[in-house]
Design a protein around this motif. Structure first.
Motif, PDB file in Angstrom:
ATOM      1  N   VAL A  62     -47.290 -17.176  47.235  1.00  0.00           N
ATOM      2  CA  VAL A  62     -46.089 -16.442  47.636  1.00  0.00           C
ATOM      3  C   VAL A  62     -46.403 -15.507  48.802  1.00  0.00           C
ATOM      4  CG1 VAL A  62     -44.331 -14.792  46.867  1.00  0.00           C
ATOM      5  CG2 VAL A  62     -45.075 -16.615  45.337  1.00  0.00           C
ATOM      6  N   THR A  65     -46.645 -17.440  52.079  1.00  0.00           N
ATOM      7  CA  THR A  65     -45.296 -17.701  52.571  1.00  0.00           C
ATOM      8  C   THR A  65     -44.703 -16.460  53.222  1.00  0.00           C
ATOM      9  OG1 THR A  65     -44.903 -19.404  50.899  1.00  0.00           O
ATOM     10  CG2 THR A  65     -42.964 -18.396  51.901  1.00  0.00           C
ATOM     11  N   ALA A  66     -44.901 -15.298  52.605  1.00  0.00           N
ATOM     12  CA  ALA A  66     -44.383 -14.044  53.174  1.00  0.00           C
ATOM     13  C   ALA A  66     -44.994 -13.777  54.547  1.00  0.00           C
ATOM     14  CB  ALA A  66     -44.665 -12.885  52.224  1.00  0.00           C
ATOM     15  N   LYS A  69     -43.330 -15.887  57.376  1.00  0.00           N
ATOM     16  CA  LYS A  69     -41.935 -15.696  57.749  1.00  0.00           C
ATOM     17  C   LYS A  69     -41.830 -15.290  59.220  1.00  0.00           C
ATOM     18  CE  LYS A  69     -39.769 -16.379  53.795  1.00  0.00           C
ATOM     19  NZ  LYS A  69     -38.688 -17.378  53.614  1.00  0.00           N
ATOM     20  N   GLU A 111     -41.322 -12.436  46.104  1.00  0.00           N
ATOM     21  CA  GLU A 111     -40.303 -13.490  46.063  1.00  0.00           C
ATOM     22  C   GLU A 111     -38.953 -12.963  46.533  1.00  0.00           C
ATOM     23  OE1 GLU A 111     -41.976 -16.411  42.501  1.00  0.00           O
ATOM     24  OE2 GLU A 111     -40.631 -14.748  42.007  1.00  0.00           O
ATOM     25  N   ASN A 114     -39.102 -12.759  50.270  1.00  0.00           N
ATOM     26  CA  ASN A 114     -39.029 -14.083  50.890  1.00  0.00           C
ATOM     27  C   ASN A 114     -37.609 -14.635  50.897  1.00  0.00           C
ATOM     28  OD1 ASN A 114     -41.752 -14.054  51.386  1.00  0.00           O
ATOM     29  ND2 ASN A 114     -42.308 -15.337  49.646  1.00  0.00           N
ATOM     30  N   ASP A 202     -40.126 -23.349  53.160  1.00  0.00           N
ATOM     31  CA  ASP A 202     -40.309 -22.124  52.391  1.00  0.00           C
ATOM     32  C   ASP A 202     -40.487 -20.910  53.288  1.00  0.00           C
ATOM     33  OD1 ASP A 202     -40.129 -23.534  50.075  1.00  0.00           O
ATOM     34  OD2 ASP A 202     -42.264 -23.541  49.626  1.00  0.00           O
ATOM     35  N   ALA A 203     -41.040 -21.127  54.488  1.00  0.00           N
ATOM     36  CA  ALA A 203     -41.318 -20.011  55.390  1.00  0.00           C
ATOM     37  C   ALA A 203     -40.154 -19.696  56.321  1.00  0.00           C
ATOM     38  CB  ALA A 203     -42.574 -20.300  56.219  1.00  0.00           C
ATOM     39  N   ARG A 205     -36.724 -18.210  57.535  1.00  0.00           N
ATOM     40  CA  ARG A 205     -35.939 -17.049  57.120  1.00  0.00           C
ATOM     41  C   ARG A 205     -34.461 -17.429  57.203  1.00  0.00           C
ATOM     42  NH1 ARG A 205     -36.865 -13.013  54.194  1.00  0.00           N
ATOM     43  NH2 ARG A 205     -38.664 -12.253  55.400  1.00  0.00           N
TER      44      ARG A 205
END
Length: 256
Positions: A62, A65-66, A69, A111, A114, A202-203, A205
């Motif tokens: 997670v 992924t953050a 972004k 989460e 994200n 997932d990345a 925005r």
């Protein structure tokens, strides 16, 4: 399309097809750090407790992924500071239950971050490049993006899809990649500069701009990632998208 441009786009698409998805995570039964170097009691608990090892692995995914972004430098710096503060707090735990609760709180916070939607309302919308994409069946390259700046300028690559094409994707999702070169780049010769970056579902925005919903796919800065006072040509490629209806891709200058 010229032979040279076709070759550049072909190279971009081959690279994107190979790297569109993030790397697969290691076995979730082991934590994200090296247990052979574990020196703190908290780290040893994590390495010897499967549930804590899984929590560490999930939080690591997670957090990656953050970090991926397309946010500005200040937001990413704040993310790193918050992660370091959390590590210090976790390391003060005196029992495994405390560690488990710490991981649960931090994962939930990440989460939520994200999932945050970038909302833009009533601001001038002046993209330097716009293209309507009729549809995308797996892969599409969008070329002809021309840039030049004398001052540092940040850009977002934004994609607005038709609501009828809304789909939920599993871990990873579709991919996006940007590649930039000088217009006189010659295949087989060193270029004065080049820039390449990739991202994945997932990345991305999520963005809502004046009621329109879409995704910020990528963010880059001329004056940091690319040189100032240069003619720049870029290509954006989309892969593993299934868009049956027209969508709009924009390259938009944004505040740094």
């Amino acid at each position: 399309m010229s032979h040279r441009l076709a070759a550049l786009v072909g190279t971009l698409l081959v690279s994107l097809a190979a790297h569109a998805q993030p790397e697969q995570p290691p076995d979730a039964s082991t934590p994200a750090f090296d247990c052979q170097r574990a020196s703190k009691a908290v780290e040893r608990w994590i390495c010897t407790t499967p549930a804590l090892a899984l929590a560490d692995q999930q939080l690591s995914q997670v957090y990656v992924t953050a970090q991926s972004k397309p946010d500005d430098d200040a937001a990413l710096a704040a993310l790193r500071r918050a992660q370091l503060r959390w590590l210090r707090e976790r390391n003060r735990c005196e029992a495994p239950d405390c560690v488990a609760a710490s991981y649960a709180r931090r994962t939930s916070t990440l989460e939520a971050g994200n999932a945050r939607v970038q909302r833009v309302q009533g601001q001038p919308f002046e993209p330097v490049f716009s293209r309507t994409v009729p549809n995308v069946n797996d892969t599409r390259a969008i070329s002809g993006i021309v840039l030049q700046r004398a001052q540092a300028t940040a850009y977002q690559v934004e994609l607005y899809t038709d609501p009828k094409d809304a789909r939920r994707w599993a871990h990873g999702g579709p991919g996006a990649r940007i590649a930039c070169w000088p217009p006189d780049r010659q295949e087989g010769y060193a270029s004065r500069f080049q820039y390449a970056a990739r991202s994945w579902g997932d990345a991305f925005r999520k963005i809502e701009r004046d009621g329109r919903q879409g995704y910020v796919l990528l963010r880059f800065v001329v004056g940091k990632d690319l040189p100032l006072h240069e003619d720049i040509r870029c290509t954006v490629a989309l892969t593993e998208w299934l868009l049956d209806h027209p969508s709009e891709l924009h390259v938009v200058p944004v505040p740094r």
